[in-house]
Write an enzyme that holds these catalytic residues in place. Sequence first.
Site, mmCIF file in Angstrom:
data_model
loop_
_atom_site.group_PDB
_atom_site.id
_atom_site.type_symbol
_atom_site.label_atom_id
_atom_site.label_comp_id
_atom_site.label_asym_id
_atom_site.label_seq_id
_atom_site.Cartn_x
_atom_site.Cartn_y
_atom_site.Cartn_z
ATOM 1 N N GLY A 71 0.832 -1.202 0.000
ATOM 2 C CA GLY A 71 0.000 0.000 0.000
ATOM 3 C C GLY A 71 0.859 1.241 0.000
ATOM 4 N N HIS A 108 2.649 4.828 -4.818
ATOM 5 C CA HIS A 108 3.213 6.029 -5.452
ATOM 6 C C HIS A 108 3.500 5.714 -6.910
ATOM 7 C CE1 HIS A 108 7.005 3.930 -5.015
ATOM 8 N NE2 HIS A 108 6.814 3.837 -3.716
ATOM 9 N N HIS A 143 4.994 2.293 -7.836
ATOM 10 C CA HIS A 143 4.020 1.193 -7.922
ATOM 11 C C HIS A 143 3.212 1.311 -9.213
ATOM 12 C CE1 HIS A 143 4.387 1.583 -3.383
ATOM 13 N NE2 HIS A 143 4.686 0.327 -3.586
ATOM 14 N N GLY A 159 9.942 -3.990 -8.143
ATOM 15 C CA GLY A 159 10.786 -2.846 -8.522
ATOM 16 C C GLY A 159 12.247 -3.109 -8.198
ATOM 17 N N LYS A 214 14.403 -1.098 -7.293
ATOM 18 C CA LYS A 214 14.947 -0.356 -6.157
ATOM 19 C C LYS A 214 15.296 -1.340 -5.033
ATOM 20 C CE LYS A 214 12.610 2.240 -3.068
ATOM 21 N NZ LYS A 214 13.197 1.995 -1.730
ATOM 22 N N SER A 261 9.756 6.247 -2.952
ATOM 23 C CA SER A 261 9.584 5.281 -1.869
ATOM 24 C C SER A 261 8.454 5.763 -0.967
ATOM 25 C CB SER A 261 10.885 5.192 -1.064
ATOM 26 O OG SER A 261 10.639 4.691 0.229
#
Length: 286
Positions: free
Chosen positions: A31, A34, A37, A147, A149, A185
Amino acid sequence: MKIISKVNELCEAVQAFRQAGKSVGLVPTMGALHEGHKSLIERARKENDALVVSCFLNPTQFNNKEDLRTYPRTAERDAAMLEACGVDVAFMPTVEEIYPEPDTRVFDLGPVQQVMEGAMRPGHFNGVCQIVSKLFSWVMPDRAYFGEKDFQQIAVIRAMIKQLEFDIDIVQCPCIREDDGLAKSSRNVRLTPEVRKVAPQIYATLQRSLEFAKSHTVEQTHDWVVATIDAWPEMETEYFSICDGITLQPVTDWNESNYIVGCITVYCGDVREIDNITYKNTLGVF
Ligand code: PAF
């Protein structure tokens, strides 16, 4: 879009997609959605007939209670974003629904799980594997999207699906950044304005290190990155590892591997920011 909070309803919805001959994509999230996502969801939307997105703030992967307590919770906004992205099923369960009993499973995925985040956040990847393996066994997606990241998380999940023999394609998606380079993030909202101003220096330094690396050793590049970031009073590097992009074990020489990445975690005030950069990739793994 169906918003589902029960596991049996999730399984029924997926079964209906399968019966209709549809391919199924899954984007697992916690959840607080951003743009990062959103890019995973948009890609998954294009590549699958049916799309499930889970929003579940998974307590078992938080080794720091304060981090869990202060993690942003934006369920209504998340649901609106998922609807606008054309998601078929938003799975938004409670903790009791996912863990009616404590999950006592322990995953041993070897060295890939032990370094970096694995060493700094004991139990973190075990919790990630607990929730992701549950989602995978309920949804059995053709493809699941993560992702880049969270570089190590992808490596750990790949190792997990191999061990559990899940036939799922793990799709590694590029990191999405703010205009000033800071990796998007959910935790960025917790940065104070002063710290937010300097946090883009993490990626700026990593990028500058690509040039530095051309005429310096691995060790010199490592030390230069850490010293450059730590020169900002607002930031402190927790670790920076220049490592093989598959095994995640540190390298000491640029010729040691065809795929070398630098993975970093920096305390920006009391917020942990992670990021990474690719120094070399002749494997074509993306
Ligand atoms: O990357 C995340 O947001 C989480 O670790 C994941 C994969 C959704 C599991 O809770």
